[in-house]
Design an enzyme around this catalytic site. Structure first.
Site, mmCIF file in Angstrom:
data_model
loop_
_atom_site.group_PDB
_atom_site.id
_atom_site.type_symbol
_atom_site.label_atom_id
_atom_site.label_comp_id
_atom_site.label_asym_id
_atom_site.label_seq_id
_atom_site.Cartn_x
_atom_site.Cartn_y
_atom_site.Cartn_z
ATOM 1 N N HIS A 450 -4.375 1.332 -11.601
ATOM 2 C CA HIS A 450 -5.044 0.390 -10.704
ATOM 3 C C HIS A 450 -6.473 0.140 -11.181
ATOM 4 C CE1 HIS A 450 -6.860 -0.462 -6.480
ATOM 5 N NE2 HIS A 450 -6.607 -1.577 -7.122
ATOM 6 N N LEU A 461 -10.846 3.612 -12.805
ATOM 7 C CA LEU A 461 -9.406 3.360 -12.906
ATOM 8 C C LEU A 461 -8.705 4.440 -12.096
ATOM 9 C CD1 LEU A 461 -6.818 2.117 -14.217
ATOM 10 C CD2 LEU A 461 -7.127 3.745 -16.082
ATOM 11 N N GLU A 462 -7.806 3.998 -11.186
ATOM 12 C CA GLU A 462 -6.960 4.968 -10.491
ATOM 13 C C GLU A 462 -5.627 5.015 -11.232
ATOM 14 O OE1 GLU A 462 -7.948 4.965 -5.778
ATOM 15 O OE2 GLU A 462 -6.977 3.164 -6.485
ATOM 16 N N VAL A 463 -5.214 6.214 -11.619
ATOM 17 C CA VAL A 463 -3.897 6.384 -12.246
ATOM 18 C C VAL A 463 -2.991 7.036 -11.210
ATOM 19 C CG1 VAL A 463 -2.642 7.743 -13.962
ATOM 20 C CG2 VAL A 463 -4.649 6.428 -14.644
ATOM 21 N N VAL A 499 -9.092 4.476 -3.155
ATOM 22 C CA VAL A 499 -10.220 3.571 -2.929
ATOM 23 C C VAL A 499 -9.946 2.600 -1.776
ATOM 24 C CG1 VAL A 499 -11.525 1.665 -3.967
ATOM 25 C CG2 VAL A 499 -11.228 3.795 -5.215
#
Ligand code: 3H9
Length: 707
Positions: A450, A461-463, A499
């Protein structure tokens, strides 16, 4: 083992600093003692005609003072002493009776650059790894080893303030243009050129430096009145930028101006005094914690025993809209990989390639890359309306329309044209990864990545691993995200991830407060004063009201009433008020520029901006509703550690860094106080404020997130 070694080469003492067992050179206490002893012994050595100082590390000169030492400082007097000792050491370098030349390759920061400033001649390599600057204010302190005194004397007041007050780091080419270094050379000849310069200086040659700041600089900076004008302008700009939340740049300005008024000696004393006060402030402590958390995250894959990531050489991007092209452009610019874009028709692909290219154009404009590199990187970008070029991709990222069926179909198409080990990443912001993966033949190769918009600028960055995701797929996504320059957190596959989950209630509360009669810009400006880069209503305009509405729908469906969208947002959507991209949202935009609140929005919402709750109450509602959700989500395991949660909020939407992140801020307020205040808010404004069970439990146990 000694950090400093030296040898004599034809009358030139060549001193090399290589702190044992450390990835970078830092100037800790032990190194300082060694350095002082080495300079003292050479001072009286008649065979030494000049001295050259180099680093023994491959790509690092000196990363500055040892930040670990600051953490241990317990009071201002102790911190002042640390600064004064650093100054004494560098005075020794400056006053060395023979010429001192430094050869700089790699990061030359903080105390490292202050050492270089104390030397008599500076040669630097033209390599991209050579970064020079005084980043201290980013740690809530100031250059405390003479930097506030020596830099303005070398490059002029305005250029020095520009560097010091923003904590800037420059590549060596810019540092050379500004006069921060005297000579620029390729790494292979650094040592030789530095020794040659030392020899020439030993023979009496002296560098002729231009007057810093040129003629205008002379007019403006060469007299007390001009200098006072420069200082006043800097002060005003700082107040606008920091809203008084960050004391360090103001103190640095004070240290610089004091030194110019009262001379170097007094300036140094004042600098040390201010350093002492800053180093023990809560703001500095928080910023230093962020520095260490960032470093820890660079090595953390979010899983135990992480397997080796697959090295990505070719990236496929499906969907060439704003997100897809941002991902493509950033991947080329940062990770230097071959990128193939795919969309349904060629016109869209062409538009996507153009947008991706803008990321590279921007770097060229800001002189981050050369014309040659620009051309080389552009050649790595290609696209088409089919999947040609995807066969050998190690990673494919989809950024198509936010719809489960569409994403599942893309997954199936990609699986047909790629090999078994290809990683498929979805850039969804709302859809559970496991649901997307269900439609595929290889759910273990599917993951969420994301990114935030605009991709080139947003640092997080969200993984998101799905239920079946293979550990190698996780490490590959994390490693590639880092290559793209992102701070990466691995989060749970749960609605809104981290987030959006904690941002949702905050934005919604802001919209509710508008309906209660508070002006849109008043709400935004309050939160900017509190430390956010932009307020919640500007943020939702940036994200897109349609995008926020979609996320809010998902959160509402998953978590119920506390996420009920504020009435009125649907009306805004119906009238095409989508935020910046549509030219109107809460604000008006003309040719991409924000032009103030669009007052017609009040009418549309049925709101009357004539009062509403007081500022303190607005602030409390907005902050507490977010903290409550953050504590709840953290307790559910949406983030692995409080550190990830705080870094996610700071890098994802600019939670004020000097407050350390929502979970650290919750610690500072205390769970008991939060529970009490949330109960009061729940009574007055509804159940959405009811303290979460997790928070109540923390309050009962007097627990904290951090020790
Ligand atoms: C200062 O100088 C004050 C003076 O004015 C006055 C004093 C009186 N200290 O980032 P990396 C560690 S304030 C302690 O992964 P990279 C880092 O934690 C200082 N440790 O490497 C990590 O440790 P670990 C002003 C430090 O190649 C390891 O080194 N200077 C320091 O990506 C590798 O770091 C700064 O603010 C330090 N100063 O980037 C510069 N620096 O392996 C801060 C690094 O245990 N540093 N470490 O996790 C940086 O910006 C980057 O580390 C640098 C290298 C660009 C140098």
């Amino acid at each position: 083992m000694a950090a400093i070694t030296w040898g004599l080469e034809d009358g030139i003492a060549v001193m090399v600093l290589d702190v044992p067992k450390a990835p970078v050179n830092t100037l800790g206490r032990a190194v300082k003692d060694e350095l002082i002893a080495a300079f003292a012994s050479l001072e009286h050595n008649p065979s030494v005609r000049a001295l050259v100082f180099l680093s023994g590390k491959q790509d690092n000169f000196i990363a500055g003072a040892d930040i670990e030492e600051f953490v241990r400082l317990s009071n201002a007097a102790e911190s002042e002493r640390l600064s004064a000792e650093g100054q004494e050491m560098l005075d020794r370098v400056a006053a060395f009776p023979r010429p001192v030349v430094v050869g700089i390759h790699g990061a030359c920061l903080g105390g490292g650059f202050e050492l270089a400033l104390a030397a008599h001649y500076r040669v630097a390599t033209d390599h991209p790894k050579t970064q020079i600057g005084l980043p201290e204010v980013q740690l809530g302190i100031l250059p405390g080893a003479g930097g506030c005194q020596r830099l303005p004397r070398l490059v002029g007041l305005r250029a020095a303030l520009d560097m010091i007050l923003a904590g800037k780091t420059e590549r060596s080419q810019k540092a050379f243009r500004l006069g921060m270094v005297d000579e620029l050379v390729p790494p292979s000849i650094l040592r030789r050129v530095a020794i040659d310069a030392a020899r020439r200086m030993a023979d009496g040659w002296r560098p002729r430096r231009k007057r810093p700041g040129g003629f205008v600089g002379f007019l403006l900076e060469g007299n007390p009145l001009g200098r006072a004008l420069v200082a006043r302008t800097a002060q005003r700009q700082l107040a606008e930028r920091t809203h008084g939340n960050y004391p360090a740049p103001f103190a640095a300005l004070d240290a610089v101006m004091y030194g110019l008024r009262h001379g170097m000696r007094e300036g140094l004393k004042h600098e040390a005094r201010l350093f002492g006060q800053l180093a023990v402030t809560d703001v500095s402590r928080k910023l230093v914690q962020i520095f260490f958390a960032t470093n820890q995250l660079k090595k953390d894959y979010g899983i135990p025993d992480p397997p080796r990531p697959i090295e990505v050489k070719r990236l496929g991007v499906v969907g060439s809209g704003f997100m897809g092209s941002g991902i493509a452009g950033t991947a080329v610019a940062q990770a230097i990989v071959d990128v193939r874009m795919r969309d349904t028709d060629l016109a869209r692909v062409a538009a996507g390639l153009r947008t991706a290219r803008e990321v590279l154009d921007d770097r060229l404009k800001r002189r981050r890359i050369s014309r040659y590199e620009h051309a080389r990187l552009i050649a790595l970008l290609s696209g088409g309306s089919g999947y040609a070029g995807f066969r050998r991709a190690e990673l494919v990222i989809e950024a198509v329309f936010e719809d489960l069926k569409t994403k599942q179909q893309v997954l199936q198409e990609v699986e047909q044209v790629t090999h078994d080990r290809t990683v498929f990443a979805s850039n969804t912001s709302t859809i559970p990864i496991s649901q997307i993966a269900q439609a595929g033949r290889r759910p273990e190769r599917v993951i969420g990545m994301h990114f935030f918009s605009p991709v080139a600028r947003m640092p997080l960055l969200e993984v998101i691993p799905g239920a079946a995701t293979d550990p190698e797929v996780i490490t590959t996504a994390v490693a590639f995200g880092r290559r793209m320059g992102k701070t990466v957190i691995v989060v749970q596959d749960s609605p809104g991830f981290w987030v959006n989950r904690i941002l949702g209630p905050y934005i919604n509360e802001a919209a509710l407060i508008v309906l209660e009669g508070v002006a849109i810009d008043a709400i935004d400006s309050l939160m900017v004063q509190w430390g956010f880069p932009v307020g919640p209503l500007t943020l939702v305009d940036e994200v897109g009201i349609d995008v926020a509405d979609k996320a809010s729908g998902v959160l509402h469906a998953a978590f119920g009433e506390r996420f009920a969208p504020a009435p009125g947002l649907a009306t805004m959507l119906k009238s095409g008020r989508l935020g910046r991209k549509a030219g109107k949202g809460f604000y008006r935009y003309v040719q991409g520029k924000k032009k103030g609140v669009d007052t017609s929005v009040y009418e549309e919402l049925g709101a009357h901006p004539n009062g509403g709750p007081r500022a303190a109450e607005i602030l409390q509602r907005l902050v507490y509703v977010m903290l409550n959700e953050a504590v709840r989500a953290a307790a559910e395991g949406v983030v692995h550690t409080p550190r990830d949660g705080d870094m996610g909020a700071i890098f994802g939407f600019g939670f004020p860094p000097f407050r350390g992140g929502p979970l650290r801020h919750a610690d500072d307020l205390g769970a008991e106080r939060l529970v009490g205040e949330l109960e009061r808010l729940a009574e007055r404004h509804g159940n959405r404020f009811a303290p979460s069970d997790a928070l109540r439990e923390m309050a009962a146990r007097h627990a904290k997130f951090y020790p």
